[in-house]
Structures are given as C-alpha cells and as structure tokens.
Enzyme design. Structure first.
Site, PDB file in Angstrom:
ATOM      1  N   HIS A 254      29.273  10.405  72.253  1.00 35.16           N
ATOM      2  CA  HIS A 254      28.869   9.055  71.850  1.00 35.16           C
ATOM      3  C   HIS A 254      29.930   8.363  70.994  1.00 35.16           C
ATOM      4  O   HIS A 254      30.086   7.141  71.066  1.00 35.16           O
ATOM      5  CB  HIS A 254      27.508   9.075  71.142  1.00 35.16           C
ATOM      6  CG  HIS A 254      26.361   8.929  72.104  1.00 35.16           C
ATOM      7  ND1 HIS A 254      25.877  10.005  72.821  1.00 35.16           N
ATOM      8  CD2 HIS A 254      25.646   7.848  72.495  1.00 35.16           C
ATOM      9  CE1 HIS A 254      24.905   9.577  73.612  1.00 35.16           C
ATOM     10  NE2 HIS A 254      24.733   8.275  73.432  1.00 35.16           N
ATOM     11  N   HIS A 271      26.074   1.699  79.170  1.00 41.34           N
ATOM     12  CA  HIS A 271      26.183   2.695  78.096  1.00 41.34           C
ATOM     13  C   HIS A 271      26.353   4.118  78.663  1.00 41.34           C
ATOM     14  O   HIS A 271      27.297   4.828  78.314  1.00 41.34           O
ATOM     15  CB  HIS A 271      24.915   2.602  77.223  1.00 41.34           C
ATOM     16  CG  HIS A 271      24.771   3.668  76.201  1.00 41.34           C
ATOM     17  ND1 HIS A 271      25.447   3.650  75.001  1.00 41.34           N
ATOM     18  CD2 HIS A 271      24.022   4.804  76.197  1.00 41.34           C
ATOM     19  CE1 HIS A 271      25.110   4.716  74.293  1.00 41.34           C
ATOM     20  NE2 HIS A 271      24.255   5.432  74.994  1.00 41.34           N
TER      21      HIS A 271
HETATM   22 ZN   LIG Z   1      23.193   7.149  74.269  1.00 35.05          ZN
END
Ligand SMILES: [Zn+2]
Length: 363
Positions: A254, A271
C-alpha cells in the site's frame, strides 16, 4: 502491547439479499436515511423502498453529491437531523460508504453499509477517508466502531463491470503479504494493537481464495452470471481482505501504491490495480523465493492485473520519476516502515525496476 481484532457487528452476503434490507435494518432504527447516487436509485431504489415498507420502516432517499467532504457530510447530517432519522444506510461505492460512516458517527446513530461493487476492501472498516470538495485527500477519520451491518447482495455486485471485481482482487492480493510483514516486524495495525492469529488466518484465507477462484470468478462476471466462485471472491475482497488489512496491518504494497499516486500516468488505474503491482514490488523488496513470486505473477496475468510499469501507464521509464515514486512510498509515517527490514528509497527504486523486469519476462 495488546493484540486487537475489530470487525463489523454483522456481515450478510447472498444473492438477492438487498430485498431483505428492511428486516436487517429495523433492529437498528425504524426511520432510515439512505444515501445513494441517482443511478444507484434507478437500479435498486424500488427494491429498497419495498423492503423497508414491508418491514414497517420509514425511509428517506438522499442523493450523494459525489465527494466525501466535510461540507457534504455536514449537509447530509443537517438533513438527517431535520427529518429525525434514526439509522444511516449507504448504498454504492467507497465514497458513499465513507460519507455514511462519518455521518452516522457525528449523529451518534448506527450505520448499514451496502456495497454495489467489490472493488476495494473498505466497506467493513472503521475508517472514512475525507477529501476536499475538489477531491483532494484531506485526512483519515478513524472511527470508534466498525459498521453495524455490512449487507452484500452478490446478484447486484456480479452485474458490475468485471474490471472492478478484478481490481478488488488486486487490493485483496496484498492483504496476506502485508499482514505477514506486519507480524514479522511486530508492528501495530490499523486496529490499534498487534496482529492476532485470527487476523493472520483470515488474511491467508483471502490469498488462498484468490488463487482458487479468481480466474473462475472473473470469467463468470464477464458473462454476467454469479457462481460460487464469484461469491467466494466477493467475500475475499470485502470481508477477508477488510478484516485482514485493518486488523492484519499494512506494509509495503500500500505504501508503494501511495507512491505511484505521484505519477500522473497511473491516474487512470484503480486502487487495487496499483496495489497488485505494489505487492510484486514488496515481494522483490523482501527477496521472496522465486516460487512465491511466480505464483503471484501467474495469478496477476490470469486475471489481468498489471505486472509491469507499462501496464500501469508508465511507458517511458525515467530515473527521476521512479525515484520520486520510491521516495513518496518511504515518506515518514508510511506503512512501508512496517516491513521487517530497513527500507530506503534506493531499495524501493531497485525493487520497482526489478519487479517490472520480472513482469515483462512473464508476459
Ligand atoms: Zn487497499
């Protein structure tokens, strides 16, 4: 420090379950304030209205302005208070969920979250991401509780574009590797404590489900049908990854995703698509064995997640641009510092280029 795991009070998943939303919401409040988009209302409004009516509950529908901003939350809260509503319901995607969670928190009322896509693992979490009215990230709002109910109608989700489900798989792909790194470094998680064995097991189940059912689910959804594999992937993307990231911890993948947000070329990607490549970079960074890297590469290629910089939109590799991404990924406070070794921007830069080379080799 204590080990802590947090989760929504109730998670409900099944085909056609949206028709029971009135029954599931009634114990929390009998006057529902439903936040959704206009197109969401067109798709599911009649079903939701009929369900609340059948349960003997009142319902008010309110269109979402499109941004989870302080102004929008305040506008909705004023409306919620004027009407005297007693429970907040958010139907749609991530920004509607975050807005609904924040509104319920400020109104001191329960919240029901209804995802209509399985594109991220946000629905179950005790977190709202707040943006300015113009859509620029402003702050994280850490909430004292997870949603009271998360209601997932797999029929609705299987009708959404397949790319969203695949993106959700990319987000879910990182969960186990980040939780394992957090455990190995004895770092803390978003739940405010150390990782539990339970969270690590859920994160592993998430990864195993992706490998077993990811490709089957993608093909089914591309053909607009909901199979057992689709159901399993929806649960992995939403629940297993949701608990897994929040109570398992975030680490390299992330942070590397966040680094890529400084590169304008990657802005058309979802994302989860960037997180998938971030996972590959994390595996290179920790020098995972080749068998593990091949397993992840095979999975990404099979479902169509990006494994190269070109697939992320970066067709021309410039040293300063990749270095800027690496530096952003290593910013102070970034979750990359939960990795069980010292991480520098130089190491991340090298891992990005090495991951890209591995990805190109496997195309
Ligand atoms: Zn995520």
């Amino acid at each position: 420090m204590a080990s802590i795991i947090i989760a929504p009070n109730k998670y409900i998943q099944g085909q056609g379950e949206l028709a029971n939303i009135g029954t599931y919401t009634k114990p929390l409040g009998e006057y529902a304030f439903v936040i959704l988009s206009k197109s969401g209302y067109q798709r599911v409004g009649a079903t939701v209205e009929a369900s609340f009516q059948a349960a003997g509950c009142r319902v008010h529908f309110e269109y979402f302005n499109g941004e989870c901003s302080k102004n929008e939350i305040q506008r909705l809260k004023t409306r919620f208070d004027e009407l005297g509503c007693t429970v907040c319901v958010g139907i749609g995607g991530g920004k509607i969920h975050d807005t609904s969670k924040a509104l319920a928190y400020y109104a001191h009322k329960p919240v029901v979250i209804v995802p209509t896509i399985a594109g991220t693992d946000a629905p179950c979490s005790a977190l709202s991401v707040i943006y300015t009215d113009d859509g620029v990230f402003e702050e994280y709002l850490w909430l004292p509780a997870n949603p009271n109910v998360v209601l997932v109608d797999t029929e609705v989700i299987s009708k959404a574009p397949a790319r969203l489900l695949v993106s959700g798989m990319g987000d879910a792909l990182a969960t186990y590797f980040e939780a394992k790194a957090t455990a190995d470094s004895n770092s803390s998680t978003c739940a405010g404590g150390k990782i539990t064995n339970a969270a690590l097991v859920l994160a592993r189940a998430c990864y195993d489900t992706l490998l077993a059912d990811g490709l089957k689910a993608k093909l089914a959804v591309e053909n607009h049908v909901c199979t057992k594999a689709v159901e399993n992937i929806i649960e992995a993307n939403t629940y297993l990854s949701g608990i897994g990231f929040e109570s398992g911890g975030l680490a390299g993948a992330h942070a590397i995703h966040n680094g890529f947000t400084v590169a304008p070329a990657t802005h058309n990607l979802y994302h989860g698509e960037k997180v998938a490549f971030g996972t590959l970079v994390q595996l290179v960074l920790q020098n995972a064995d080749m068998e593990q890297i091949e397993e992840v590469l095979d999975f990404c290629c099979s479902v169509g997640l990006p494994t190269t910089l070109a697939q992320l939109g970066i067709t021309e590799v410039k040293e300063e641009e990749i270095m800027a991404i690496a530096q952003a990924a290593c910013a102070p406070g970034e979750t990359i510092h939960n990795m069980p070794m010292e991480v520098t921007a130089e190491k991340v830069y090298a891992a990005i280029l090495a991951a890209d080379a591995l990805g190109r080799l496997y195309q």
